[in-house]
Design an enzyme around this catalytic site. Structure first.
Site: not given
Length: 250
Positions: A35, A105-106, A121
């Site tokens: 964002r 999500i890494d 996630h």
């Protein structure tokens, strides 16, 4: 009292610490957030459409092309945990029960060695065959333009193990339970804009008021009022100061 020093004292007195992390946790590792003005939303159009359940089901080949570009998947295996990730592992090494609830999500919390990580996630590190449920690692995914299952009876296009737009958050009840049971809730690098995860601090404030609550984020969030300590600064610089206070107190 200095906010950093007070935060360090909260850590020292806590047995159970729950940490909610967002994209700002990983920007210091070189991974763009969603964002900010230089984030993924600013660089790509219609992100929520292209990485949705609907687009995977209806255009799986183009989905993978878009997905790999949006998340720089070829680079993902090269990113390393930063000072913030290593700080949370350090708290665990101190004997604290640290549960990490991450929107990221890494996979960097696990790379850092944290043992209790709930990836709300999902993760970019693997993909699964929708038909036979065989799981494949990131190296396999990256070695194929459109990854398909190699089981003899399948050849199905794999689905990434992330929560796509329109999908269900993973292990949310377990995350709520960990947050409720904690002595200290720390939010790190999250704008607290994404539901239902952004409801966790509100839930802790109403259902477990005894727990201390701290947020570290570069910019204000509309939920800052829920926290006892609000620190608008970079994560790396903040945890370095906190760690020094902790070391001095021991």
């Amino acid at each position: 009292m200095d906010a950093i020093k007070e935060f360090a004292q909260m850590i020292n007195s806590a047995d159970k610490i729950t940490v909610l992390t967002g994209a700002g946790m990983s920007t210091e590792s070189g991974i763009p957030d969603f964002r900010s003005e230089n984030g993924i939303y600013a660089q790509e159009g219609n992100v929520e459409h292209y990485i949705s359940e609907y687009y995977f089901e209806t255009h799986p080949v183009d989905f993978w092309h878009k997905f790999k570009r949006i998340f720089s998947l070829k680079l993902m295996g090269n990113f390393a945990p930063n000072q913030g990730h290593l700080f949370l592992k350090h708290l665990e090494d101190m004997g604290k029960k640290v549960t990490i609830l991450t929107q990221n999500i890494d996979g960097l919390h696990k790379k850092a060695g944290s043992s209790r990580v709930i990836e709300l996630h999902g993760t970019l590190q693997t993909a699964t065959c929708p038909k036979c449920q065989t799981k494949y690692d990131l190296a396999f995914v990256n070695s194929h333009d459109v990854p398909r299952c190699e089981q003899e009876t399948c050849n199905e296009i794999l689905k990434p193990d992330v929560v796509l737009f329109g999908g269900m958050v993973h292990r949310f009840e377990e995350a709520l339970e960990a947050a409720y049971d904690s002595d200290l809730l720390i939010a790190m690098g999250t704008s607290l804009e994404v539901t239902p995860v952004n409801q966790i601090p509100f839930y802790v404030s109403t259902e477990s008021p005894r727990a201390h609550k701290v947020i570290i984020n570069k910019t204000p969030t509309r939920m800052d009022y829920l926290f006892d300590i609000v620190i608008h600064a970079g994560i790396g610089e903040t945890v370095a100061k906190v760690q020094q206070y902790i070391a001095d107190a021991r």
